[in-house]
Scaffold this motif. Structure first.
Motif, short mmCIF file in Angstrom:
data_model
loop_
_atom_site.label_atom_id
_atom_site.label_comp_id
_atom_site.label_asym_id
_atom_site.label_seq_id
_atom_site.Cartn_x
_atom_site.Cartn_y
_atom_site.Cartn_z
N UNK A 1 0.85 -1.28 0.10
CA UNK A 1 -0.05 0.45 0.39
C UNK A 1 1.02 1.14 0.09
N UNK A 2 0.69 2.50 -1.79
CA UNK A 2 1.32 3.42 -1.19
C UNK A 2 0.79 4.28 0.19
N UNK A 3 1.72 4.34 0.98
CA UNK A 3 1.42 5.88 1.15
C UNK A 3 2.64 7.53 1.44
N UNK A 4 2.36 8.21 2.22
CA UNK A 4 2.29 9.11 2.19
C UNK A 4 3.38 10.12 3.38
N UNK A 5 4.88 10.53 3.18
CA UNK A 5 5.41 10.90 4.48
C UNK A 5 5.66 12.12 4.24
N UNK A 6 4.99 13.56 5.12
CA UNK A 6 5.89 14.79 4.88
C UNK A 6 6.73 15.04 5.84
N UNK A 7 7.61 15.64 4.89
CA UNK A 7 9.15 15.92 4.86
C UNK A 7 10.02 16.83 4.18
N UNK A 8 10.92 17.75 5.58
CA UNK A 8 11.33 19.11 5.23
C UNK A 8 12.03 17.90 4.12
N UNK A 9 12.89 18.86 3.38
CA UNK A 9 13.29 18.72 1.90
C UNK A 9 14.91 18.09 2.34
N UNK A 10 15.54 19.51 3.85
CA UNK A 10 16.82 18.87 3.86
C UNK A 10 16.86 17.65 5.20
N UNK A 11 16.04 16.65 5.07
CA UNK A 11 16.06 15.63 5.97
C UNK A 11 16.32 14.81 5.41
N UNK A 12 17.68 13.79 6.18
CA UNK A 12 18.22 12.66 5.33
C UNK A 12 17.98 11.75 3.90
N UNK A 13 16.60 11.39 4.65
CA UNK A 13 15.84 10.80 3.04
C UNK A 13 15.52 11.55 2.17
N UNK A 14 14.46 12.61 1.81
CA UNK A 14 14.41 14.02 1.29
C UNK A 14 15.61 14.37 0.70
N UNK A 15 17.22 14.04 1.48
CA UNK A 15 17.91 15.30 -0.03
C UNK A 15 18.67 13.21 0.01
N UNK A 16 18.48 12.14 0.84
CA UNK A 16 19.35 11.37 -0.55
C UNK A 16 18.24 11.25 -1.75
N UNK A 17 17.29 11.42 -1.59
CA UNK A 17 15.80 10.98 -2.84
C UNK A 17 16.21 12.02 -3.73
N UNK A 18 16.36 13.52 -3.42
CA UNK A 18 16.68 14.46 -4.32
C UNK A 18 17.77 14.40 -5.03
N UNK A 19 19.21 14.29 -4.46
CA UNK A 19 20.50 13.31 -4.39
C UNK A 19 20.32 13.06 -5.53
N UNK A 20 19.38 11.30 -5.32
CA UNK A 20 19.57 10.48 -6.58
C UNK A 20 19.08 11.75 -7.95
N UNK A 21 18.24 12.08 -8.05
CA UNK A 21 16.97 13.10 -8.71
C UNK A 21 18.11 13.73 -9.18
N UNK A 22 18.56 14.70 -9.16
CA UNK A 22 19.72 15.33 -9.19
C UNK A 22 20.75 14.73 -10.49
N UNK A 23 21.60 13.68 -9.41
CA UNK A 23 22.64 13.02 -10.78
C UNK A 23 22.21 12.36 -11.78
#
Length: 158
Positions: A1-23
């Motif tokens: 089941x798909x869920x959503x979690x609100x996150x700050x963009x500078x939290x580790x999990x969000x930063x990891x995803x954004x780093x992957x995206x940009x790379x």
């Protein structure tokens, strides 16, 4: 089941995803357009009511992707304008309708903030993304920003 979690963009999990995206964007960016320019998002832009950043999670709480919306200071054509930013799914999560679900959730959050329209920019090399946006009711518009990575701009009235 798909869920959503609100996150700050500078939290580790969000930063990891954004780093992957940009790379990934930098690696696949069309050489004819020069170098991809990475700009990490400003955390304050993605905090309610100015915006929100979501991490998509599977049933085991593994991160599948992310995306956010932020308020644009320039007024929209019909009122309050928000922008979709950094819609990204990890490669093994693609092709399952999760991008459409994430986009729909971001649209719902924008409506809850009072948005009357959403805009976004993308690059023509991201053909699947362009197809998702068009099939989700987004229309081509003239550029609303000066993003050097973008070749296409879209708008959806909410």
């Amino acid at each position: 089941m798909l869920r959503w979690r609100e996150s700050r963009v500078d939290e580790p999990a969000a930063h990891e995803l954004l780093t992957e995206y940009f790379a990934g964007r930098a690696a696949g960016f069309p050489a004819t357009q020069g170098l991809y320019r990475t700009t990490f998002p400003v955390p304050e832009d993605f905090i309610e009511p100015r915006g929100v950043f979501l991490i998509a999670l599977d049933e085991s709480d593994s991160a599948l992707g992310c995306g956010g919306i932020r308020l644009l200071e320039s007024a929209g054509v019909d009122g309050l304008r928000y922008e979709v930013k950094h819609l990204y799914l990890r490669p093994d999560a693609r092709g399952q309708g999760l991008g459409r679900a994430l986009l729909a959730e971001l649209e719902s959050r924008a409506r809850a903030f009072g948005a009357t329209e959403l805009v976004l920019d993308t690059n023509a090399s991201l053909q699947a993304a362009g197809g998702l946006y068009r099939s989700s009711g987004y229309s081509d518009i003239p550029p609303y920003n000066e993003n050097p990575n973008a070749t296409n701009w879209y708008r959806k009235v909410l």
